[in-house]
Design an enzyme around this catalytic site. Sequence first.
Site, PDB file in Angstrom:
ATOM      1  N   TYR A  55      -1.543  -0.537  10.455  1.00 27.78           N
ATOM      2  CA  TYR A  55      -1.709  -0.818   9.075  1.00 27.78           C
ATOM      3  C   TYR A  55      -0.371  -0.640   8.179  1.00 27.78           C
ATOM      4  O   TYR A  55       0.102  -1.453   7.693  1.00 27.78           O
ATOM      5  CB  TYR A  55      -2.933  -0.119   8.590  1.00 27.78           C
ATOM      6  CG  TYR A  55      -3.120  -0.716   7.046  1.00 27.78           C
ATOM      7  CD1 TYR A  55      -3.729  -1.944   6.662  1.00 27.78           C
ATOM      8  CD2 TYR A  55      -2.926   0.412   6.044  1.00 27.78           C
ATOM      9  CE1 TYR A  55      -3.796  -2.147   5.260  1.00 27.78           C
ATOM     10  CE2 TYR A  55      -2.989  -0.036   4.695  1.00 27.78           C
ATOM     11  CZ  TYR A  55      -3.440  -1.217   4.234  1.00 27.78           C
ATOM     12  OH  TYR A  55      -3.763  -1.711   3.032  1.00 27.78           O
ATOM     13  N   SER A 109       0.943  -1.111   0.061  1.00 26.30           N
ATOM     14  CA  SER A 109      -0.071  -0.034  -0.073  1.00 26.30           C
ATOM     15  C   SER A 109       0.775   1.328  -0.117  1.00 26.30           C
ATOM     16  O   SER A 109       1.925   1.114   0.334  1.00 26.30           O
ATOM     17  CB  SER A 109      -0.964   0.093   1.323  1.00 26.30           C
ATOM     18  OG  SER A 109      -1.516   1.130   1.311  1.00 26.30           O
TER      19      SER A 109
END
Lengths: 252, 250
Positions: free
Chosen positions: A162, A149
Site C-alpha cells: 500500500y 496517503s
Amino acid sequence: MFEKLDRTVALVTGASSGIGRASALRLAKAGASVGLVARRAGRLEALATEIREAGGAALAIAADITSAQEAAGVVARTVSELGGLDTLVNAAGLMLNGPSIESPLDEWDRMVAINLCGLMYVTKAALPHLVEAAAGSPRRVADVVNISSVAGRFAASQVAIYSATKFAVTAATEAWRQEFAKRSVRFSVIEPGATATELFEQKAGQWEGFTSMFGEVEQMHPEDIAEAVAFIVTNPRRVAINEIVVRPTDQA
Amino acid sequence: MIMSIDGKVALITGASSGIGAATALKLAAAGVKVTIAARRADRLEALKTEIVEKGGEALALEMDVTDMASVEHGVKRLIETYGSIDILFNNAGIMPVSEIDQFKTGEWNAMVDINIKGVLNTTAAVLPQMIEQHSGHVFNTSSIAGRKVFGPGFAVYSATKFAVTAFSEGLRMEVGRKHNIRVTCIQPGGVTTELPEQTTDPDKRRQLDAYRSQVRFLDSSDIADAVVFAAQAPAHVNVAELFILPIEQA
C-alpha cells in the site's frame, strides 16, 4: 477571492464512496459538471441523482479503471458528454494491509492495479484534454488532484505494498507537476491520515492494526478531505497548492 | 466543513511585512484578534492602524525573536491583554543568499538565530498557555527550500528551513494527541516579499532578481489564504503540511 467552477468539468474516480464521493459533491456545489467513476453503478446513479436534485450536473460512468481501455473510455465519455475536462480527481483506492508472508499475492496485485495503474491509465488519457483546457478555457488552468496517503510519505510494518503504491503516486505527482508547470496544469497530491471511509473495511483487522500503532483517534470525515480538494481547485490560477498532508489532530 | 475563527487570538512574528503582514490582515478580517510582532515598530503601527480602520482588533508588539526576554515580555503582554492565545504564526525569517566560500558567517548566524532559534523561542513562550488551554494551533513558515536544496547559495537557508520542517513534524507528533494542539508547516515557493533584498552578494542578488522576472511570484495574501484555510479546518483536522508555489515554478 476563490473562483467558481461554473462551466468547468470534473472527473472523479472512486466516486461511489468516501473521499471520491465527497469530492464529487463538493466540486458540483462549486459549480462543476462532474463525471462520476467507479464500478458500483447503483451507487453512482444515486449520487448523480443527488447532485442533479441539488441543481448540479453529473454523469455516472460505471467502469473498471484497472483496464487501460475502460479508463480511456471514461475520459472520452466525460469529454464528449460534458464538454471537456478541467479537473481530474484520482480518488479510487484500495488498502489491503497485513503480514507479508500470509497475505495473498493477489491482494498486492490488486492494490498496484487500482492505486497505481488505475490512476496512471486515467491520467494518461486525461492529459491532452487537461492541457487543452488550460490553454483554451476562460480560467486558463486545469487541475489534477491525486489522493495519496500519509502512507505515501512514511512506510510502516505490514503496509509495504500500500505504501509503495502511495509513494509512487506522490512521486508521479511531483514529476508531473514539474513537467506541466509551464502549461498551467496544476498537479496536487493530498496525503490524508485516517479518514472514515470504506478503506479500513476492505480487509478484516486493518483498523485494529492502525489503532495498535496510533491508539484510538477521531478520524477525519471524507468532507474534510473534499474541502482540501476544493481549496486546491478554486485557488486563483497563479496559485498551485502542490501538496497537503492532513491528519486527524490526535494521529501522531 | 469550515469553522469560524471569529474571536480567536493570534500572535504573528515577522508581521511588519510580507506573509506576516498579509496574514495579520486576513486573520483580522476573519474576526481574529491579531498580535503583530516584529522589530520595526513604525511598520507595526501602520499595519495596526490599517487593521483597526477595517474594523479589526490588533496589538502591536516590538519584538526580537532572537531575544528570549523580548519574546517572553511580548507574550506576557499578549496574555494580559487578551487572556488566551489560539494561533501562533512563527513567520519571521531572513534569506541572505551567498555561497559558502564567501564565508559570510555573520549572515549564516543571523539565519540560524532568526529562522530556527526564533521559532523555538516563540514556541517555548507560547506553548505553556496552549497546553493549559488544551487547545491551540502553531503555524511555521518553512519553504520549498525546506524540501530541497536549490543549488549554490542556498545551503544555510535551506538548512534552517529543513530544521523548521523537521521541528514542525516533531512538535506535531508530541503536542497533537497529548495537548490537542495542531501544527501546520507552510512551505511556500516564490512569494513577493522583502526576502531577496536581504542578499548582499551582488551576483546572487542579480540571479534572484532575474528569476523573479521569469516567474510571476505569489502574493503574500495567497499564503495568508492558505493559513486561514488550515486555521478554519474543524478541530479534529490538522493540515500538517501545505506546499504552495507559483503555477510556473518548477
